[in-house]
Design a protein around this motif. Structure first.
Motif, mmCIF file in Angstrom:
data_model
loop_
_atom_site.group_PDB
_atom_site.id
_atom_site.type_symbol
_atom_site.label_atom_id
_atom_site.label_comp_id
_atom_site.label_asym_id
_atom_site.label_seq_id
_atom_site.Cartn_x
_atom_site.Cartn_y
_atom_site.Cartn_z
ATOM 1 N N VAL A 19 -3.668 30.572 -29.664
ATOM 2 C CA VAL A 19 -4.485 31.117 -28.327
ATOM 3 C C VAL A 19 -5.413 30.065 -27.976
ATOM 4 C CG1 VAL A 19 -5.756 32.731 -27.526
ATOM 5 C CG2 VAL A 19 -4.105 33.478 -28.720
ATOM 6 N N ALA A 20 -6.232 29.524 -28.683
ATOM 7 C CA ALA A 20 -7.535 28.426 -28.432
ATOM 8 C C ALA A 20 -6.721 27.467 -27.877
ATOM 9 C CB ALA A 20 -8.052 28.384 -29.839
ATOM 10 N N VAL A 21 -5.793 26.558 -28.523
ATOM 11 C CA VAL A 21 -5.219 25.677 -27.972
ATOM 12 C C VAL A 21 -4.345 25.586 -26.612
ATOM 13 C CG1 VAL A 21 -3.482 23.794 -28.516
ATOM 14 C CG2 VAL A 21 -4.951 24.535 -30.291
ATOM 15 N N VAL A 22 -3.692 26.602 -26.464
ATOM 16 C CA VAL A 22 -3.171 26.835 -25.341
ATOM 17 C C VAL A 22 -4.029 27.097 -24.129
ATOM 18 C CG1 VAL A 22 -1.266 28.476 -24.082
ATOM 19 C CG2 VAL A 22 -0.693 27.725 -26.333
ATOM 20 N N LEU A 23 -4.948 28.015 -24.171
ATOM 21 C CA LEU A 23 -5.963 28.177 -23.505
ATOM 22 C C LEU A 23 -6.669 26.687 -23.077
ATOM 23 C CD1 LEU A 23 -7.473 31.760 -23.919
ATOM 24 C CD2 LEU A 23 -6.011 30.970 -22.264
ATOM 25 N N PHE A 24 -7.043 26.046 -24.078
ATOM 26 C CA PHE A 24 -8.019 24.621 -23.792
ATOM 27 C C PHE A 24 -7.046 23.991 -22.815
ATOM 28 C CE2 PHE A 24 -8.691 20.285 -24.732
ATOM 29 C CZ PHE A 24 -10.052 20.426 -24.866
ATOM 30 N N ILE A 25 -5.749 23.795 -23.324
ATOM 31 C CA ILE A 25 -5.005 22.945 -22.269
ATOM 32 C C ILE A 25 -4.777 23.594 -20.938
ATOM 33 C CG2 ILE A 25 -2.397 22.052 -21.937
ATOM 34 C CD1 ILE A 25 -2.475 21.778 -25.163
ATOM 35 N N LEU A 26 -4.639 24.833 -20.766
ATOM 36 C CA LEU A 26 -4.502 25.066 -19.333
ATOM 37 C C LEU A 26 -5.517 25.353 -18.617
ATOM 38 C CD1 LEU A 26 -1.806 28.235 -20.331
ATOM 39 C CD2 LEU A 26 -1.324 26.146 -19.430
#
Length: 154
Positions: A93-100
């Motif tokens: 969740v943290a990585v996907v939200l960071f990128i988006l």
């Protein structure tokens, strides 16, 4: 009892690793540029990869597929099984939200000349603050309210 540790760490890392705030690798004209408030696709991926907690997911996206015997996505597991497994939900969740939500990649709020700009690869201190608030809200909803979990055996 709610565990706020992953949320706090994720939000702090989102702010500190936002490309262009402290540094950008690779920069526009040099390999490393400091506080230029610009970003790029490669910078976002590299910054997301820099954190060791997120690094394995970014370096080895096929890691789950390669570990067929150990891969388990379970909705209901016993406490004993949970102790033997790693919860990759917060990391994912943290990585996907960071990128988006990195300002300038998909969207920048507020933009340089308009309230909302799309894909301009620019950022600012105010944009990082606004995106950090949105990041915090979404990560709280996904990790604390909904409780996303992805258990993978070790």
């Amino acid at each position: 009892m709610t565990d706020w540790g992953p949320v706090f760490v994720a939000v702090v890392l989102f702010i500190l690793l936002s490309p262009g705030l402290l540094f950008q690798i690779p920069g526009k004209s040099r390999f490393v540029e400091f506080s230029n408030f610009q970003t790029s696709g490669p910078s976002i991926l590299l910054e997301a990869k820099n954190d060791d907690a997120h690094g394995r997911l970014m370096r080895d996206p096929l890691w789950y597929l390669q570990k067929e015997k150990k891969k388990k996505f379970l909705f209901k597991i016993s406490d004993e099984e949970r102790r033997k497994m790693s919860d990759w939900g917060p990391v994912f969740v943290a990585v996907v939200l960071f990128i988006l939500l990195t300002p300038g990649l998909l969207i920048q709020v507020p933009g340089k000349s308009r309230a909302i700009e799309f894909g301009n690869f620019q950022t600012s201190g105010v944009s990082i603050l606004v995106h950090s608030i949105i990041y915090f809200a979404l990560i709280c909803i996904l990790l604390l309210a909904i409780g996303i979990h992805m258990y993978v055996g070790s």
